[in-house]
Write a protein that holds these residues in place. Structure first.
Motif, PDB file in Angstrom:
ATOM      1  N   PRO A 114       0.815  -1.217   0.000  1.00  0.00           N
ATOM      2  CA  PRO A 114       0.000   0.000   0.000  1.00  0.00           C
ATOM      3  C   PRO A 114       0.846   1.263   0.000  1.00  0.00           C
ATOM      4  O   PRO A 114       1.943   1.297   0.552  1.00  0.00           O
ATOM      5  N   SER A 115       0.313   2.302  -0.634  1.00  0.00           N
ATOM      6  CA  SER A 115       0.953   3.606  -0.648  1.00  0.00           C
ATOM      7  C   SER A 115       0.111   4.543   0.206  1.00  0.00           C
ATOM      8  O   SER A 115      -1.030   4.850  -0.138  1.00  0.00           O
ATOM      9  N   THR A 116       0.642   4.965   1.336  1.00  0.00           N
ATOM     10  CA  THR A 116      -0.105   5.786   2.274  1.00  0.00           C
ATOM     11  C   THR A 116       0.825   6.756   2.979  1.00  0.00           C
ATOM     12  O   THR A 116       2.021   6.479   3.128  1.00  0.00           O
ATOM     13  N   THR A 120       5.442   3.916   5.820  1.00  0.00           N
ATOM     14  CA  THR A 120       6.442   3.847   4.758  1.00  0.00           C
ATOM     15  C   THR A 120       6.290   2.540   3.992  1.00  0.00           C
ATOM     16  O   THR A 120       5.794   1.540   4.527  1.00  0.00           O
ATOM     17  N   ALA A 121       6.733   2.555   2.743  1.00  0.00           N
ATOM     18  CA  ALA A 121       6.673   1.345   1.929  1.00  0.00           C
ATOM     19  C   ALA A 121       7.531   0.243   2.535  1.00  0.00           C
ATOM     20  O   ALA A 121       7.203  -0.944   2.441  1.00  0.00           O
ATOM     21  N   SER A 122       8.633   0.630   3.178  1.00  0.00           N
ATOM     22  CA  SER A 122       9.513  -0.354   3.814  1.00  0.00           C
ATOM     23  C   SER A 122       8.803  -1.062   4.965  1.00  0.00           C
ATOM     24  O   SER A 122       8.835  -2.289   5.075  1.00  0.00           O
ATOM     25  N   ASP A 123       8.149  -0.283   5.831  1.00  0.00           N
ATOM     26  CA  ASP A 123       7.435  -0.878   6.967  1.00  0.00           C
ATOM     27  C   ASP A 123       6.271  -1.752   6.499  1.00  0.00           C
ATOM     28  O   ASP A 123       6.014  -2.820   7.047  1.00  0.00           O
ATOM     29  N   ALA A 124       5.556  -1.280   5.477  1.00  0.00           N
ATOM     30  CA  ALA A 124       4.428  -2.054   4.964  1.00  0.00           C
ATOM     31  C   ALA A 124       4.907  -3.373   4.357  1.00  0.00           C
ATOM     32  O   ALA A 124       4.297  -4.428   4.565  1.00  0.00           O
ATOM     33  N   GLU A 163      10.677   0.836  -5.232  1.00  0.00           N
ATOM     34  CA  GLU A 163      11.173  -0.540  -5.228  1.00  0.00           C
ATOM     35  C   GLU A 163      12.292  -0.733  -4.203  1.00  0.00           C
ATOM     36  O   GLU A 163      12.345  -1.758  -3.518  1.00  0.00           O
ATOM     37  N   ALA A 164      13.187   0.265  -4.077  1.00  0.00           N
ATOM     38  CA  ALA A 164      14.303   0.137  -3.129  1.00  0.00           C
ATOM     39  C   ALA A 164      13.792   0.085  -1.692  1.00  0.00           C
ATOM     40  O   ALA A 164      14.283  -0.705  -0.871  1.00  0.00           O
ATOM     41  N   GLU A 165      12.793   0.925  -1.372  1.00  0.00           N
ATOM     42  CA  GLU A 165      12.213   0.912  -0.027  1.00  0.00           C
ATOM     43  C   GLU A 165      11.560  -0.429   0.275  1.00  0.00           C
ATOM     44  O   GLU A 165      11.711  -0.982   1.370  1.00  0.00           O
ATOM     45  N   VAL A 166      10.832  -0.959  -0.694  1.00  0.00           N
ATOM     46  CA  VAL A 166      10.154  -2.242  -0.506  1.00  0.00           C
ATOM     47  C   VAL A 166      11.177  -3.355  -0.333  1.00  0.00           C
ATOM     48  O   VAL A 166      11.023  -4.236   0.521  1.00  0.00           O
TER      49      VAL A 166
END
Length: 368
Positions: A114-116, A120-124, A163-166
């Motif tokens: 999810p984008s919110t 953060t994208a990393s935490d998600a 993508e890097a955060e994920v």
């Protein structure tokens, strides 16, 4: 001790291929999670409305999921996520778990990160990995496997330009999920397979994988160290005790030092003071979970980039009755020279000033 070739920590050898892709790439999976939110249009690929989903018993709240049977791949699964701006890591983890449990026979899963603004994208991403893997965890020694299949691959669809955060979150989620599964393995393993000496062997094996220094003290070494408490509990057992010291040191100057001490009673029969023969007695193998959880937590420190030094002490033995077992009234000299009397308290605590007879109960050893 013979272990019949059974691995006490099967999740340690399980492999999961986690890939990060963008929305334009084709997803290879058996099942795909499609997030559904309240008061928002249902994604077109599901081909239904919120009203139609409600008639099928689905509401767009966290922990709700509904699979859409299909002849092709992937199967689509409506997954409730609640209000997007109210998402937390716990809610994402629960939603991912609901998705994974809804398709228990599918080994290749995919989900959108999810984008919110609240997450953060990393935490998600880390929460999705944890939710999927831990919800499908099982420890079974059945000769014929039953229940959900293991997850072999997980594809995470990243928000644009994240993508890097994920990918960073995936690494963290895998580390924490593997540590949690290791702790569960150790707690669930039968005491006949996981003795104190076997625990030490596993600690050496895991320590080598996780960059830990491992020191093991056997009975002779424990006598020389004066560890009378651990030796006293071990007196009735045919299995030797072990003290296992795990040391983690970061590459750079540590920010501090943390010591963790874990109780590792591999099986607690109660010794000479036997516990009741009920179902709870069969779970006395769980008395090792303090030590097991410390070993599991320390196995992930290097992967998580822990900046502090950490030392773990695992005090492992079983507590069994026999002619040589520790007796009530014995006085043990523990490490450091303090003496401890082993007693059974004949009085249960009562409110101050209460009258009348008191019922029996048990209490820990009394320190002199």
């Amino acid at each position: 001790m013979k272990t019949s070739g059974i691995d006490p920590i099967p999740s340690r050898s399980a492999t999961v291929d986690v890939q990060v892709v963008n929305a334009s790439e084709k997803v290879a999976a058996d099942a795909l999670a499609v997030p559904v939110m309240p008061a928002q249009p249902v994604p077109e690929e599901l081909g239904v409305s919120l009203e139609q989903l409600a008639k099928a018993g689905f509401t767009p709240e966290v922990v709700k999921a509904l699979a859409f049977p299909a002849s092709g791949e992937p199967i689509l699964v409506a997954v409730g996520v609640g209000e997007l701006d109210a998402l937390t890591t716990a809610k994402v983890r629960d939603a991912a778990a609901a998705f994974a449990r809804t398709v228990p026979q599918d080994a290749r899963l995919a989900a959108q990160v999810p984008s919110t603004t609240t997450l953060t994208a990393s935490d998600a991403a880390a929460a999705i990995v944890e939710g999927v893997l831990l919800s499908r965890y099982q420890f079974s020694l059945r000769s014929t496997p039953r229940g959900p299949v293991g997850v072999t691959s997980l594809v995470l669809i990243a928000p644009p330009d994240e993508e890097a955060e994920v990918t960073s979150g995936v690494s963290r989620g895998l580390a924490t999920a593997r540590a949690a599964m290791l702790g569960r393995d150790l707690a669930a393993c039968p005491a006949g397979l996981l003795t104190a000496s076997r625990m030490a062997e596993l600690a050496v094996r895991i320590g080598a994988e996780a960059g830990l220094t491992v020191e093991v003290s056997d009975r002779r070494a424990l006598i020389e160290l004066g560890c009378g408490g651990l030796l006293g509990v071990n007196k009735g057992s045919v299995e030797e005790p072990r003290m296992i010291v795990l040391k983690y040191r970061p590459e750079n100057e540590p920010t501090g030092h943390l010591a963790l001490v874990g109780k590792g009673i591999m099986y607690d029969s109660g010794g000479i003071n036997l516990k009741p023969g009920d179902l709870a007695h069969s779970q006395m193998k769980n008395d090792l979970t303090g030590a097991g959880d410390i070993l599991a937590a320390m196995s992930a420190l290097a992967e998580l980039g822990c900046r502090a030094s950490v030392t773990g002490y695992l005090m492992c033995t079983d507590n069994m009755p026999s002619g040589s077992a520790m007796q009530l009234g014995d006085v043990l000299t523990i490490h450091g020279g303090r003496t401890v009397e082993v007693i059974k308290d004949v009085y249960k605590r009562q409110p101050y000033g209460s009258a009348g007879p008191r019922t029996s109960g048990t209490s820990p050893a009394r320190v002199r």
